[in-house]
Scaffold this motif. Structure first.
Motif, PDB file in Angstrom:
ATOM      1  N   LYS A   1      -3.947   3.498   0.634  1.00 15.07           N
ATOM      2  CA  LYS A   1      -4.829   3.284  -0.506  1.00 15.07           C
ATOM      3  C   LYS A   1      -4.415   2.044  -1.277  1.00 15.07           C
ATOM      4  O   LYS A   1      -3.242   1.669  -1.306  1.00 15.07           O
ATOM      5  CB  LYS A   1      -4.879   4.506  -1.432  1.00 15.07           C
ATOM      6  CG  LYS A   1      -3.597   4.883  -2.139  1.00 15.07           C
ATOM      7  CD  LYS A   1      -3.814   6.235  -2.815  1.00 15.07           C
ATOM      8  CE  LYS A   1      -2.634   6.681  -3.635  1.00 15.07           C
ATOM      9  NZ  LYS A   1      -2.856   6.482  -5.054  1.00 15.07           N
TER      10      LYS A   1
ATOM     11  N   THR B   1       5.474   5.767  -1.658  1.00 15.77           N
ATOM     12  CA  THR B   1       5.092   4.569  -2.397  1.00 15.77           C
ATOM     13  C   THR B   1       5.314   3.320  -1.551  1.00 15.77           C
ATOM     14  O   THR B   1       5.958   3.373  -0.498  1.00 15.77           O
ATOM     15  CB  THR B   1       5.893   4.449  -3.695  1.00 15.77           C
ATOM     16  OG1 THR B   1       7.304   4.536  -3.373  1.00 15.77           O
ATOM     17  CG2 THR B   1       5.529   5.555  -4.663  1.00 15.77           C
ATOM     18  N   TRP B   2       4.822   2.180  -2.043  1.00 17.67           N
ATOM     19  CA  TRP B   2       4.933   0.956  -1.279  1.00 17.67           C
ATOM     20  C   TRP B   2       6.387   0.576  -1.013  1.00 17.67           C
ATOM     21  O   TRP B   2       6.717   0.031   0.032  1.00 17.67           O
ATOM     22  CB  TRP B   2       4.221  -0.196  -1.999  1.00 17.67           C
ATOM     23  CG  TRP B   2       4.888  -0.589  -3.295  1.00 17.67           C
ATOM     24  CD1 TRP B   2       4.631  -0.091  -4.541  1.00 17.67           C
ATOM     25  CD2 TRP B   2       5.931  -1.564  -3.461  1.00 17.67           C
ATOM     26  NE1 TRP B   2       5.462  -0.687  -5.471  1.00 17.67           N
ATOM     27  CE2 TRP B   2       6.261  -1.599  -4.835  1.00 17.67           C
ATOM     28  CE3 TRP B   2       6.612  -2.404  -2.595  1.00 17.67           C
ATOM     29  CZ2 TRP B   2       7.234  -2.438  -5.355  1.00 17.67           C
ATOM     30  CZ3 TRP B   2       7.595  -3.246  -3.101  1.00 17.67           C
ATOM     31  CH2 TRP B   2       7.899  -3.253  -4.474  1.00 17.67           C
TER      32      TRP B   2
ATOM     33  N   TYR C   1       0.795  -1.216   0.000  1.00 19.37           N
ATOM     34  CA  TYR C   1       0.000   0.000   0.000  1.00 19.37           C
ATOM     35  C   TYR C   1       0.833   1.272   0.000  1.00 19.37           C
ATOM     36  O   TYR C   1       1.697   1.443   0.867  1.00 19.37           O
ATOM     37  CB  TYR C   1      -0.897   0.048   1.239  1.00 19.37           C
ATOM     38  CG  TYR C   1      -1.935  -1.031   1.310  1.00 19.37           C
ATOM     39  CD1 TYR C   1      -1.680  -2.241   1.929  1.00 19.37           C
ATOM     40  CD2 TYR C   1      -3.192  -0.839   0.750  1.00 19.37           C
ATOM     41  CE1 TYR C   1      -2.631  -3.234   1.993  1.00 19.37           C
ATOM     42  CE2 TYR C   1      -4.161  -1.826   0.816  1.00 19.37           C
ATOM     43  CZ  TYR C   1      -3.865  -3.018   1.446  1.00 19.37           C
ATOM     44  OH  TYR C   1      -4.818  -4.000   1.501  1.00 19.37           O
ATOM     45  N   PRO C   2       0.543   2.169  -0.936  1.00 23.10           N
ATOM     46  CA  PRO C   2       1.042   3.531  -0.763  1.00 23.10           C
ATOM     47  C   PRO C   2       0.412   4.124   0.492  1.00 23.10           C
ATOM     48  O   PRO C   2      -0.754   3.836   0.805  1.00 23.10           O
ATOM     49  CB  PRO C   2       0.546   4.261  -2.017  1.00 23.10           C
ATOM     50  CG  PRO C   2       0.248   3.183  -3.000  1.00 23.10           C
ATOM     51  CD  PRO C   2      -0.200   2.014  -2.183  1.00 23.10           C
TER      52      PRO C   2
ATOM     53  N   TYR D   1      -5.038   1.440  -4.611  1.00 22.54           N
ATOM     54  CA  TYR D   1      -4.749   1.561  -6.024  1.00 22.54           C
ATOM     55  C   TYR D   1      -3.888   2.776  -6.307  1.00 22.54           C
ATOM     56  O   TYR D   1      -3.706   3.647  -5.468  1.00 22.54           O
ATOM     57  CB  TYR D   1      -6.056   1.628  -6.805  1.00 22.54           C
ATOM     58  CG  TYR D   1      -6.989   0.496  -6.499  1.00 22.54           C
ATOM     59  CD1 TYR D   1      -8.187   0.719  -5.826  1.00 22.54           C
ATOM     60  CD2 TYR D   1      -6.661  -0.810  -6.852  1.00 22.54           C
ATOM     61  CE1 TYR D   1      -9.041  -0.330  -5.531  1.00 22.54           C
ATOM     62  CE2 TYR D   1      -7.503  -1.861  -6.552  1.00 22.54           C
ATOM     63  CZ  TYR D   1      -8.686  -1.623  -5.894  1.00 22.54           C
ATOM     64  OH  TYR D   1      -9.517  -2.663  -5.599  1.00 22.54           O
ATOM     65  N   SER D   2      -3.376   2.844  -7.518  1.00 21.00           N
ATOM     66  CA  SER D   2      -2.556   3.973  -7.930  1.00 21.00           C
ATOM     67  C   SER D   2      -3.440   5.184  -8.193  1.00 21.00           C
ATOM     68  O   SER D   2      -4.657   5.109  -8.112  1.00 21.00           O
ATOM     69  CB  SER D   2      -1.761   3.609  -9.187  1.00 21.00           C
ATOM     70  OG  SER D   2      -2.639   3.288 -10.244  1.00 21.00           O
ATOM     71  N   GLY D   3      -2.813   6.306  -8.522  1.00 18.17           N
ATOM     72  CA  GLY D   3      -3.543   7.539  -8.755  1.00 18.17           C
ATOM     73  C   GLY D   3      -2.895   8.656  -7.976  1.00 18.17           C
ATOM     74  O   GLY D   3      -1.861   8.477  -7.338  1.00 18.17           O
ATOM     75  N   SER D   4      -3.520   9.825  -8.018  1.00 22.85           N
ATOM     76  CA  SER D   4      -2.951  10.986  -7.352  1.00 22.85           C
ATOM     77  C   SER D   4      -2.717  10.721  -5.874  1.00 22.85           C
ATOM     78  O   SER D   4      -3.618  10.299  -5.152  1.00 22.85           O
ATOM     79  CB  SER D   4      -3.887  12.181  -7.522  1.00 22.85           C
ATOM     80  OG  SER D   4      -3.487  13.245  -6.694  1.00 22.85           O
ATOM     81  N   TYR D   5      -1.514  11.025  -5.414  1.00 23.39           N
ATOM     82  CA  TYR D   5      -1.195  10.809  -3.996  1.00 23.39           C
ATOM     83  C   TYR D   5      -1.843  11.855  -3.099  1.00 23.39           C
ATOM     84  O   TYR D   5      -2.042  11.606  -1.911  1.00 23.39           O
ATOM     85  CB  TYR D   5       0.313  10.827  -3.789  1.00 23.39           C
ATOM     86  CG  TYR D   5       0.992   9.613  -4.343  1.00 23.39           C
ATOM     87  CD1 TYR D   5       1.685   9.665  -5.551  1.00 23.39           C
ATOM     88  CD2 TYR D   5       0.940   8.401  -3.676  1.00 23.39           C
ATOM     89  CE1 TYR D   5       2.307   8.547  -6.066  1.00 23.39           C
ATOM     90  CE2 TYR D   5       1.559   7.274  -4.184  1.00 23.39           C
ATOM     91  CZ  TYR D   5       2.242   7.355  -5.373  1.00 23.39           C
ATOM     92  OH  TYR D   5       2.856   6.240  -5.889  1.00 23.39           O
TER      93      TYR D   5
END
Length: 124
Positions: A99, A52-53, A32-33, A101-105
């Motif tokens: 979160k 990031t993870w 997980y991020p 999934y990926s996408g805007s942090y």
């Protein structure tokens, strides 16, 4: 389901330092991020920092760059926020989030799991 619990908040004088910790329950924590957000009285919750993870990429809001450092220890399922040169405007409840999934942090709507927060108060 991931549970996250923040700790390390407190009262500090301007110019001082605090280190926040966020312990996560998931066995797959390393996938997980993670991020820190904060919310001051009467204001919306705002992005502070994310990682990031793998820990190889970090990002910060402009107001904390050079003062705050986010890091993680996947062996301990823990994320940290080292806060130096604290200012009264850093006073807020600080939340840890994860979160899937990926996408805007920086978009809080993309975070799936939240802690209850820890209070940071910086006196002038």
């Amino acid at each position: 389901q991931v549970q996250v619990v923040e700790s390390g908040g407190g009262v500090v004088q301007a110019g001082g330092s605090l280190r926040l910790s966020c312990a996560a329950s998931a066995r797959t924590f390393s996938n997980y991020p993670m991020a820190w957000f904060r919310q001051a009285p009467g204001k919306e919750r705002e992005f502070v920092a994310a990682i990031t993870w793998s820990g190889t990429f970090t990002t910060y809001t402009d107001s904390v760059k050079g003062r705050f450092t986010i890091s993680r220890d996947n062996a301990k399922n823990t994320v940290y926020l080292q806060m130096n040169s604290l200012k009264p405007e850093d006073t807020a409840v600080y939340y840890c989030a994860a979160k899937k999934y990926s996408g805007s942090y920086s978009d809080r709507a993309l975070y799936d799991y939240w802690g209850h927060g820890t209070q940071v108060t910086v006196s002038s």
